[in-house]
Design a protein around this motif. Structure first.
Motif, PDB file in Angstrom:
ATOM      1  N   THR A  28      46.880-105.549   7.473  1.00  0.00           N
ATOM      2  CA  THR A  28      47.671-104.536   6.955  1.00  0.00           C
ATOM      3  C   THR A  28      48.129-104.346   5.591  1.00  0.00           C
ATOM      4  O   THR A  28      47.981-103.567   4.669  1.00  0.00           O
ATOM      5  CB  THR A  28      49.092-104.202   7.830  1.00  0.00           C
ATOM      6  OG1 THR A  28      48.546-103.971   9.225  1.00  0.00           O
ATOM      7  CG2 THR A  28      49.912-102.851   7.282  1.00  0.00           C
ATOM      8  N   SER A  40      52.348 -96.305   7.186  1.00  0.00           N
ATOM      9  CA  SER A  40      51.908 -95.525   8.446  1.00  0.00           C
ATOM     10  C   SER A  40      50.387 -95.177   8.572  1.00  0.00           C
ATOM     11  O   SER A  40      50.005 -95.202   9.570  1.00  0.00           O
ATOM     12  CB  SER A  40      52.797 -94.366   8.525  1.00  0.00           C
ATOM     13  OG  SER A  40      52.771 -93.553   7.136  1.00  0.00           O
ATOM     14  N   GLU A  41      50.041 -95.023   7.268  1.00  0.00           N
ATOM     15  CA  GLU A  41      48.640 -94.620   7.162  1.00  0.00           C
ATOM     16  C   GLU A  41      47.486 -95.620   7.509  1.00  0.00           C
ATOM     17  O   GLU A  41      46.855 -95.373   8.343  1.00  0.00           O
ATOM     18  CB  GLU A  41      48.154 -94.292   5.668  1.00  0.00           C
ATOM     19  CG  GLU A  41      48.800 -92.922   5.288  1.00  0.00           C
ATOM     20  CD  GLU A  41      48.270 -92.751   3.557  1.00  0.00           C
ATOM     21  OE1 GLU A  41      48.352 -91.631   3.122  1.00  0.00           O
ATOM     22  OE2 GLU A  41      48.404 -93.697   2.889  1.00  0.00           O
ATOM     23  N   THR A  43      48.576 -98.286   9.743  1.00  0.00           N
ATOM     24  CA  THR A  43      48.812 -98.641  11.091  1.00  0.00           C
ATOM     25  C   THR A  43      48.392 -97.985  12.257  1.00  0.00           C
ATOM     26  O   THR A  43      47.985 -97.974  13.349  1.00  0.00           O
ATOM     27  CB  THR A  43      50.328 -98.949  11.243  1.00  0.00           C
ATOM     28  OG1 THR A  43      50.998 -97.743  10.840  1.00  0.00           O
ATOM     29  CG2 THR A  43      50.834-100.126  10.650  1.00  0.00           C
ATOM     30  N   TRP A  44      48.029 -96.465  11.596  1.00  0.00           N
ATOM     31  CA  TRP A  44      47.366 -95.324  12.605  1.00  0.00           C
ATOM     32  C   TRP A  44      46.085 -95.828  13.038  1.00  0.00           C
ATOM     33  O   TRP A  44      45.749 -95.627  13.918  1.00  0.00           O
ATOM     34  CB  TRP A  44      47.543 -94.220  11.682  1.00  0.00           C
ATOM     35  CG  TRP A  44      48.586 -93.184  12.300  1.00  0.00           C
ATOM     36  CD1 TRP A  44      49.851 -92.780  11.491  1.00  0.00           C
ATOM     37  CD2 TRP A  44      48.572 -92.313  13.461  1.00  0.00           C
ATOM     38  NE1 TRP A  44      50.416 -91.953  12.213  1.00  0.00           N
ATOM     39  CE2 TRP A  44      49.898 -91.733  13.576  1.00  0.00           C
ATOM     40  CE3 TRP A  44      47.973 -92.525  14.533  1.00  0.00           C
ATOM     41  CZ2 TRP A  44      50.296 -90.947  14.632  1.00  0.00           C
ATOM     42  CZ3 TRP A  44      48.395 -91.840  15.924  1.00  0.00           C
ATOM     43  CH2 TRP A  44      49.567 -91.011  15.804  1.00  0.00           C
ATOM     44  N   SER A  47      46.749 -97.622  16.259  1.00  0.00           N
ATOM     45  CA  SER A  47      47.133 -96.844  17.333  1.00  0.00           C
ATOM     46  C   SER A  47      45.834 -95.969  17.696  1.00  0.00           C
ATOM     47  O   SER A  47      45.730 -95.742  19.058  1.00  0.00           O
ATOM     48  CB  SER A  47      48.227 -95.853  16.632  1.00  0.00           C
ATOM     49  OG  SER A  47      49.294 -96.630  16.362  1.00  0.00           O
ATOM     50  N   ILE A  48      44.984 -95.488  16.785  1.00  0.00           N
ATOM     51  CA  ILE A  48      43.914 -94.772  17.314  1.00  0.00           C
ATOM     52  C   ILE A  48      42.981 -95.597  18.156  1.00  0.00           C
ATOM     53  O   ILE A  48      42.412 -95.152  19.193  1.00  0.00           O
ATOM     54  CB  ILE A  48      43.271 -94.065  16.112  1.00  0.00           C
ATOM     55  CG1 ILE A  48      44.033 -93.095  15.288  1.00  0.00           C
ATOM     56  CG2 ILE A  48      41.844 -93.508  16.568  1.00  0.00           C
ATOM     57  CD1 ILE A  48      43.455 -92.559  13.989  1.00  0.00           C
ATOM     58  N   TYR A 100      39.568 -94.445  10.153  1.00  0.00           N
ATOM     59  CA  TYR A 100      39.911 -93.973  11.375  1.00  0.00           C
ATOM     60  C   TYR A 100      38.999 -93.905  12.502  1.00  0.00           C
ATOM     61  O   TYR A 100      38.974 -93.830  13.578  1.00  0.00           O
ATOM     62  CB  TYR A 100      40.792 -92.760  11.223  1.00  0.00           C
ATOM     63  CG  TYR A 100      42.091 -92.678  10.622  1.00  0.00           C
ATOM     64  CD1 TYR A 100      42.784 -93.881  10.442  1.00  0.00           C
ATOM     65  CD2 TYR A 100      42.755 -91.502  10.012  1.00  0.00           C
ATOM     66  CE1 TYR A 100      43.728 -94.118   9.962  1.00  0.00           C
ATOM     67  CE2 TYR A 100      43.883 -91.719   9.240  1.00  0.00           C
ATOM     68  CZ  TYR A 100      44.410 -93.022   9.230  1.00  0.00           C
ATOM     69  OH  TYR A 100      45.880 -92.980   8.637  1.00  0.00           O
ATOM     70  N   GLY A 104      38.934 -96.947  14.453  1.00  0.00           N
ATOM     71  CA  GLY A 104      39.861 -96.291  15.545  1.00  0.00           C
ATOM     72  C   GLY A 104      38.980 -95.676  16.625  1.00  0.00           C
ATOM     73  O   GLY A 104      39.131 -96.118  17.713  1.00  0.00           O
ATOM     74  N   VAL A 367      50.520 -95.338  21.328  1.00  0.00           N
ATOM     75  CA  VAL A 367      50.967 -94.213  20.480  1.00  0.00           C
ATOM     76  C   VAL A 367      52.825 -94.133  20.618  1.00  0.00           C
ATOM     77  O   VAL A 367      53.208 -93.991  19.887  1.00  0.00           O
ATOM     78  CB  VAL A 367      50.315 -92.624  20.604  1.00  0.00           C
ATOM     79  CG1 VAL A 367      50.691 -91.972  19.507  1.00  0.00           C
ATOM     80  CG2 VAL A 367      48.895 -92.902  20.192  1.00  0.00           C
ATOM     81  N   MET A 371      55.843 -95.224  18.071  1.00  0.00           N
ATOM     82  CA  MET A 371      56.689 -94.012  17.909  1.00  0.00           C
ATOM     83  C   MET A 371      58.041 -93.939  18.227  1.00  0.00           C
ATOM     84  O   MET A 371      59.102 -93.533  17.301  1.00  0.00           O
ATOM     85  CB  MET A 371      55.889 -92.629  18.198  1.00  0.00           C
ATOM     86  CG  MET A 371      56.463 -91.389  17.809  1.00  0.00           C
ATOM     87  SD  MET A 371      55.540 -90.087  18.304  1.00  0.00           S
ATOM     88  CE  MET A 371      55.909 -90.221  20.276  1.00  0.00           C
TER      89      MET A 371
END
Length: 419
Positions: A28, A40-41, A43-44, A47-48, A100, A104, A367, A371
């Motif tokens: 990261t 946040s961009e 770590t997404w 999550s995806i 992503y 992802g 997710v 959150m």
């Protein structure tokens, strides 16, 4: 007929490869520094990947049953490898949408198919120790970060981010491919022989053959999904992962903010978390063979009620670490005991498909958990409220687990019987 210990090793080979997703946090900060993306961009992408893991396992589980573990494992290899190579391209081009898409979505599909591929096969090779069998495979997923984390860090320092994904993508494709090629379900007579503990199929007693037939029949995934037992298991699995992954997401900063650990101490704790996450999977699943899956899940939730409630009020570093590690042990155990619990309730006829449907809970929790922690942290300026909220969720989970133990057992034909 394959050697069942080599089948187990093949299962670990697949899981220890795809489980490298849990080492994402190691990359990261380097990604943020090189490409200028926000936390946040970045770590997404993780999550995806978890979201696609859960839902690809849910929707593709029936195809794993249809085409068998070897073909399914090779499909996992193709998607996971494409995800790794595509991630290298995304980082080379500095494209967040491509990250992503490949890490992802594409890689996530490889994760989902690979996660469920060996489980049903391994259970059939260890019919009398299903918890131990599933724990063996899923243990690899938990331990993967211990290996992948330092390797990723070293490769990134020595060669760069792009090269890290190219090298690991190649290694993982070879490992997943070789493991998949060995996977093969046992013949029914061989399964009966293992269950009976006899030397050959002709010597297997008729009772063992009938038990093997029952275990192999069970119910279909669509039949299982119509039962209240399936919905109850989906919910307790979702809560266990939501709270566990939410804690994992903030373990290091929370340790520094709440009990005053420095960065090195917090990092050391995170490493031990990886050990407990993996070790808890095999230990709890093996223990569940002794006391039963129902009592094991009841124990998980009692421990987590107490641990989250105490964690909300502690400022002692030693107690903080002990509580976090207890929770993570139960978090890992919840993963490894689930396939065995499903086979107890529904048989192994379509275990991969049923397990896949339950894993949609993981996709949602991946997710929801981080959150929820972020929102509570932002609005309450602390972690106390969210930890007490999690403790309350486990009170509900304990009640559901108790009801499942008392009334949830099903035979392979689908009729409800008392546990």
């Amino acid at each position: 007929m394959r050697n069942r210990w080599l089948i187990a090793l093949s299962a670990v080979g697949i899981h220890i490869s795809i489980g490298s997703v849990y080492a994402w946090s190691v990359l990261t900060r380097p990604i943020m520094q090189v490409l200028g993306w926000s936390l946040s961009e970045t770590t997404w992408a993780f999550s995806i990947a978890i979201l696609f893991l859960g839902f690809s396992a849910g929707f593709l589980g029936k195809y794993v049953e249809k085409y068998g573990p070897k073909r399914s494992g090779l499909v996992s290899m193709a998607f996971f490898g494409a995800g790794m190579f595509g991630t290298a391209l995304a980082l080379y081009l500095g494209s967040l949408p491509l990250l992503y898409l490949f890490y992802g979505a594409v890689g996530g599909i490889g994760l989902g198919v690979g996660y469920i591929t060996p489980v049903s096969t391994l259970v059939k090779y260890f019919p009398e120790h299903r918890g131990f069998a599933t724990g063996l495979a899923i243990m690899g997923f938990g331990f993967a970060a211990l290996i992948a984390g330092p390797v990723m860090q070293r490769l990134t320092e020595e060669f760069g981010l792009v090269e890290n994904f190219l090298i690991l993508g190649t290694v993982y494709m070879v490992l997943i491919g070789a493991s998949s090629l060995y996977l093969k379900p046992p013949a029914k007579a061989a399964a009966a022989r293992m269950m009976a503990g006899q030397g050959n199929a002709a010597q297997a007693p008729q009772a063992a053959l009938r038990r093997a037939d029952v275990l192999a029949l069970g119910v279909t995934a669509s039949e299982a999904m119509k039962t209240w037992q399936f919905r109850a298991l989906w919910w307790v699995f979702f809560v266990n992962i939501t709270c566990g992954i939410g804690l994992l997401a903030v373990a290091s900063p929370m340790a520094q903010e709440v009990v005053g650990m420095d960065a090195a101490q917090a990092a050391s704790m995170v490493g031990i978390i990886g050990l407990l996450n993996g070790g808890g999977r095999i230990l709890w699943s093996s223990f569940s063979d002794v006391i039963g899956r129902g009592y094991t899940y009841m124990a998980f939730f009692l421990i987590e009620i107490a641990a989250f409630a105490l964690l909300a009020g502690t400022t002692d570093a030693f107690l903080f670490q002990a509580l976090v590690l207890s929770i993570i042990s139960c978090y890992g155990g919840g993963f490894s005991c689930m396939p065995a619990y499903l086979s107890d309730l529904f048989g192994t006829r379509e275990l991969s498909a049923i397990h896949g449907r339950v894993l949609t809970a993981w996709g949602c929790a991946g997710v929801v958990g981080p959150m929820l922690v972020s929102l509570f942290r932002e609005y309450t300026q602390g972690y106390t409220t969210i930890l007490l909220f999690f403790a309350g969720l486990f009170v509900v989970n304990f009640a559901i687990a108790t009801f499942l133990k008392l009334h949830g057992r099903r035979d392979a034909a689908g009729a409800a019987v008392t546990a």
